[in-house]
Design a protein around this motif. Structure first.
Motif, mmCIF file in Angstrom:
data_model
loop_
_atom_site.group_PDB
_atom_site.id
_atom_site.type_symbol
_atom_site.label_atom_id
_atom_site.label_comp_id
_atom_site.label_asym_id
_atom_site.label_seq_id
_atom_site.Cartn_x
_atom_site.Cartn_y
_atom_site.Cartn_z
ATOM 1 N N UNK A 51 0.822 -1.204 0.000
ATOM 2 C CA UNK A 51 0.000 0.000 0.000
ATOM 3 C C UNK A 51 0.860 1.261 0.000
ATOM 4 N N UNK A 52 1.952 1.244 0.778
ATOM 5 C CA UNK A 52 2.871 2.392 0.792
ATOM 6 C C UNK A 52 3.487 2.589 -0.586
ATOM 7 N N UNK A 53 3.870 1.498 -1.238
ATOM 8 C CA UNK A 53 4.455 1.592 -2.578
ATOM 9 C C UNK A 53 3.464 2.183 -3.577
ATOM 10 N N UNK A 54 2.220 1.737 -3.508
ATOM 11 C CA UNK A 54 1.197 2.259 -4.416
ATOM 12 C C UNK A 54 1.031 3.766 -4.249
ATOM 13 N N UNK A 55 0.954 4.216 -3.006
ATOM 14 C CA UNK A 55 0.750 5.644 -2.751
ATOM 15 C C UNK A 55 1.967 6.453 -3.172
ATOM 16 N N UNK A 56 3.162 5.917 -2.933
ATOM 17 C CA UNK A 56 4.375 6.627 -3.322
ATOM 18 C C UNK A 56 4.484 6.736 -4.842
ATOM 19 N N UNK A 57 4.179 5.654 -5.544
ATOM 20 C CA UNK A 57 4.244 5.683 -7.002
ATOM 21 C C UNK A 57 3.215 6.644 -7.578
ATOM 22 N N UNK A 58 2.032 6.674 -6.973
ATOM 23 C CA UNK A 58 1.013 7.616 -7.446
ATOM 24 C C UNK A 58 1.467 9.054 -7.219
ATOM 25 N N UNK A 59 2.073 9.318 -6.077
ATOM 26 C CA UNK A 59 2.579 10.664 -5.787
ATOM 27 C C UNK A 59 3.672 11.067 -6.766
ATOM 28 N N UNK A 60 4.403 10.071 -7.282
ATOM 29 C CA UNK A 60 5.480 10.348 -8.239
ATOM 30 C C UNK A 60 4.963 10.479 -9.670
ATOM 31 N N UNK A 61 3.663 10.283 -9.864
ATOM 32 C CA UNK A 61 3.074 10.504 -11.176
ATOM 33 C C UNK A 61 2.749 9.263 -11.978
ATOM 34 N N UNK A 62 2.904 8.074 -11.398
ATOM 35 C CA UNK A 62 2.521 6.850 -12.107
ATOM 36 C C UNK A 62 1.007 6.819 -12.255
ATOM 37 N N UNK A 63 0.525 6.462 -13.436
ATOM 38 C CA UNK A 63 -0.912 6.531 -13.701
ATOM 39 C C UNK A 63 -1.678 5.488 -12.891
ATOM 40 N N UNK A 64 -2.910 5.805 -12.483
ATOM 41 C CA UNK A 64 -3.727 4.830 -11.754
ATOM 42 C C UNK A 64 -3.970 3.545 -12.549
ATOM 43 N N UNK A 65 -3.995 3.636 -13.876
ATOM 44 C CA UNK A 65 -4.211 2.447 -14.695
ATOM 45 C C UNK A 65 -3.012 1.502 -14.591
ATOM 46 N N UNK A 66 -1.801 2.042 -14.617
ATOM 47 C CA UNK A 66 -0.605 1.212 -14.431
ATOM 48 C C UNK A 66 -0.565 0.634 -13.021
ATOM 49 N N UNK A 67 -0.914 1.456 -12.031
ATOM 50 C CA UNK A 67 -0.928 0.990 -10.651
ATOM 51 C C UNK A 67 -1.952 -0.113 -10.451
ATOM 52 N N UNK A 68 -3.080 -0.008 -11.130
ATOM 53 C CA UNK A 68 -4.122 -1.018 -10.989
ATOM 54 C C UNK A 68 -3.638 -2.362 -11.515
ATOM 55 N N UNK A 69 -2.939 -2.343 -12.646
ATOM 56 C CA UNK A 69 -2.401 -3.594 -13.190
ATOM 57 C C UNK A 69 -1.364 -4.185 -12.240
#
Length: 224
Positions: free
Chosen positions: A199-217
């Motif tokens: 969960x921490x990784x997901x939030x950090x990657x989103x904060x860095x600009x990774x798209x929610x679609x990539x994060x979802x996969x």
């Protein structure tokens, strides 16, 4: 309330909401993302109007569909595995007398030091970022939520996105001190450290600009 094949849960949820409502009238809208799920007729359970509806699968889409049908002046988005604190409606209405959006503090329905520490970390994050998550039962004045355009149509992080948009507008967000009780099932199923680290990784990657679609996969691939 977004669910997937959630038939049969309406009674106990209506009973829970009736207890925490403190007599404030409410309607409960259950948006089911399973198009094959038969829908009960509108009903009245525990004194509350209950509506089941089909909605396109995806938490943001389901919550937006339910919000579009809501008739009240306040919207509360409750995950099916989260329970509200005592006098939740009174706390929510008190907050909305000052702001137009907020959430409750995080509580986890599990014993042990790990979960108490997780709650304290969430408290500190809330104070610093004013970005409560969806499992903290986000709430809004209805007109304000619709002015925002609702939740973004993204497969993940819709709860973070809407709070970021509010902050960019310069509008305040209130975190009620009373805690919800969200289920510890995910942590127990996936492992305490693994679930939290992911969960921490997901939030950090989103904060860095990774798209929610990539994060979802990535989330689906690494989900326990």
């Amino acid at each position: 309330m977004p669910v997937l094949a959630g038939q049969g849960m309406a009674g106990r949820l209506a009973e829970h909401l009736q207890v925490v409502s403190g007599g404030v009238p409410f309607e409960m809208i259950i948006a089911d993302g399973d198009p094959q799920q038969p829908l009960p007729q509108p009903d009245c359970l525990c004194g509350a109007a209950v509506l089941h509806m089909h909605a396109p699968i995806g938490r943001a889409r389901q919550m937006n569909a339910a919000a579009a049908c809501a008739r009240g002046r306040v919207l509360l988005f409750l995950h099916a595995d989260t329970r509200l604190p005592h006098n939740a409606f009174a706390h929510m209405l008190d907050a909305l007398s000052r702001v137009q959006a907020g959430a409750f503090s995080l509580g986890i329905d599990g014993g042990g030091l790990f979960f108490r520490l997780t709650e304290r970390v969430a408290d500190a994050r809330n104070r610093l970022t004013r970005t409560p998550y969806g499992d903290q039962a986000q709430f809004f004045c209805t007109a304000y939520f619709r002015q925002l355009g609702g939740y973004a149509d993204i497969p993940l992080m819709e709860d973070v996105d809407i709070m970021r948009r509010i902050r960019r507008r310069g509008d305040p967000i209130e975190i009620v001190k009373s805690r919800v009780a969200t289920s510890a099932r995910r942590w127990h199923k996936e492992g305490l450290l693994y679930c939290s680290a992911r969960n921490v990784c997901l939030r950090a990657l989103y904060a860095l600009g990774v798209s929610p679609h990539s994060l979802s996969r990535w989330y689906r691939a690494h989900r326990g």
